[in-house]
Write a protein that holds these residues in place. Structure first.
Motif, short mmCIF file in Angstrom:
data_model
loop_
_atom_site.label_atom_id
_atom_site.label_comp_id
_atom_site.label_asym_id
_atom_site.label_seq_id
_atom_site.Cartn_x
_atom_site.Cartn_y
_atom_site.Cartn_z
N ALA A 57 65.40 22.55 -2.93
CA ALA A 57 64.56 21.36 -3.04
C ALA A 57 65.24 20.10 -2.54
CB ALA A 57 64.11 21.16 -4.48
N SER A 58 66.56 20.10 -2.51
CA SER A 58 67.20 18.88 -2.06
C SER A 58 68.47 19.19 -1.30
CB SER A 58 67.52 17.97 -3.25
OG SER A 58 68.68 18.43 -3.89
N LYS A 59 68.85 18.27 -0.45
CA LYS A 59 70.03 18.46 0.38
C LYS A 59 71.28 18.20 -0.44
CE LYS A 59 72.31 16.71 4.51
NZ LYS A 59 72.47 17.82 5.43
N PRO A 85 66.41 18.80 5.55
CA PRO A 85 66.78 18.01 4.38
C PRO A 85 65.76 16.94 4.04
CG PRO A 85 68.15 17.43 6.25
CD PRO A 85 67.31 18.59 6.68
N TRP A 111 57.63 23.30 7.33
CA TRP A 111 58.09 22.07 6.66
C TRP A 111 56.92 21.30 6.06
CZ3 TRP A 111 61.10 20.70 11.69
CH2 TRP A 111 62.32 21.40 11.71
N ARG A 214 57.00 24.02 -8.20
CA ARG A 214 56.94 24.60 -6.86
C ARG A 214 55.99 25.78 -6.75
NH1 ARG A 214 61.61 23.40 -2.89
NH2 ARG A 214 60.18 22.98 -1.18
N PRO A 261 55.91 22.69 0.24
CA PRO A 261 56.57 21.41 -0.03
C PRO A 261 56.42 21.05 -1.51
CG PRO A 261 55.26 21.24 1.96
CD PRO A 261 54.94 22.58 1.36
N ALA A 272 60.08 17.29 -1.09
CA ALA A 272 60.88 18.25 -0.33
C ALA A 272 59.96 19.04 0.58
CB ALA A 272 61.63 19.20 -1.27
#
Ligand SMILES: *[C@@H]1O[C@H](CO)[C@@H](O)[C@H](O)[C@H]1NC(C)=O
Length: 331
Positions: A57-59, A85, A111, A214, A261, A272
């Protein structure tokens, strides 16, 4: 997942429970079979399904994930679409892009999927993970699942129910189709040789991971490997008969995860981008160690129920007799 493998799973479970109860009669403490799975048995930190979803979910690494676990999990991610990212600029790609997209467009469709897919992702969260909300988007017409590549003569029923349905919104059905095809086309780039047929890739499980907000699909490739006395001495029932899927190292790559997303707090915000990744379950990796139950280690199966609440199975079946004809069946 199809029923024969469910019963296979429960047959194994049963035999384990029997072992556990017979050992308790010999005055040993009963063995809690399931509760052992994520409980820390030593100081070695264990990976959980929620760690997996957080990392996707996150960089920047989420504080909730142990750094050692994070590093090991990341080493098991084989991205079919580069992990992006940041949220890409919202480019509206519609139906047209779903048929014959370029490589760049394919990435963007993962994405940032078309509107109906985004709505589904948001609905999953807004409904509090209520699978009935997903069911209401399906056309009530039931479609009997026809013979799939000779499955009938083997008395094999591949799907959870003998009939399926489709989303009312045709773009959603097309998107599912797009994902199956993309997995097959890009699999080889990470070492996954996968085919769309009734022994290999034909299904995924759509789940709602309420805690992480999610929506995702866990695809299972290599569903019915060929019985082999040496390398795969397991009888999986009717659907395994005639299998031409060889049990080899590519089994490690049979769990493929798509995530929609991640919706943000306000109606149009997204925190994300979508993800398409193969989860490498090689025997010396952390996914194999922590996320695959002991009794299916050999089959390398990550269970969809461990990732979230399963709403439906999505099947992509070749129902053509002379020529190939792949259709979506939601069961
Ligand atoms: C494997 O079996 C499937 C399903 O019957 C079939 O479509 C496919 O052509 C077979 N592959 C090979 C290499 O024989």
């Amino acid at each position: 997942m199809s029923y024969p493998s469910v019963s296979f799973r429960f047959a194994l479970f049963l035999s384990f429970s029997l072992t556990a109860s017979s050992s308790s009669s010999s005055l040993l403490p009963p063995v809690p079979f399931f509760s052992k799975r994520y409980a820390p048995s030593s100081s070695i930190p264990k990976a959980t399904p929620s760690d997996l979803l957080s990392l996707l979910a996150s960089k920047s690494q989420p504080l909730t994930v142990n750094p050692v676990v994070a590093r090991q999990l990341k080493s098991c991610f084989k991205f079919l679409v580069p992990f992006s990212p940041a949220m890409p600029r919202h480019r509206k790609l519609g139906m047209a892009a779903l048929t014959g997209p370029s490589r760049r467009e394919e990435n963007e469709l993962v994405w940032f999927p078309p509107e109906p897919v985004l709505e589904l992702a948001r609905l999953a969260v807004d409904s509090g993970g209520d699978s009935a909300a997903i069911h209401r988007l399906l056309n009530p017409t039931v479609i009997p699942v026809p013979d799939v590549e000779g499955s009938n003569k083997d008395r094999c029923q591949l799907t959870r129910t003998p009939y399926g349905r489709r989303f009312v919104c045709e773009e959603l059905n097309l998107y599912l189709q797009f994902l199956f095809e993309l997995i097959v086309n890009r699999g080889p780039s990470v070492g996954l040789d996968v085919k769309l047929n009734r022994f290999d890739l034909f299904h995924g499980h759509l789940f709602l991971a309420v805690d992480s907000g999610r929506l995702g699909i866990l695809f299972h490739a290599k569903e019915y490997p060929e019985y082999d006395k040496q390398v795969f001495p397991y009888n999986m029932g009717f659907c395994q008969r005639g299998s031409n899927v060889t049990y080899d190292d590519s089994m490690n790559l049979r769990n493929i995860l798509w995530l929609a997303p991640l919706p943000g707090d306000s109606k149009d915000s997204w925190v994300a981008p979508g993800v398409l990744v193969v989860l490498d379950a090689r025997a010396d990796g952390i996914i194999y160690r922590d996320l695959i139950p002991d009794y299916v280690k050999y089959a390398r199966t990550i269970y969809e129920d461990d990732l979230g609440d399963v709403a439906v199975d999505v099947n992509y079946l070749n129902v053509g007799s002379e020529t190939q004809n792949y259709q979506i069946f939601i069961c």
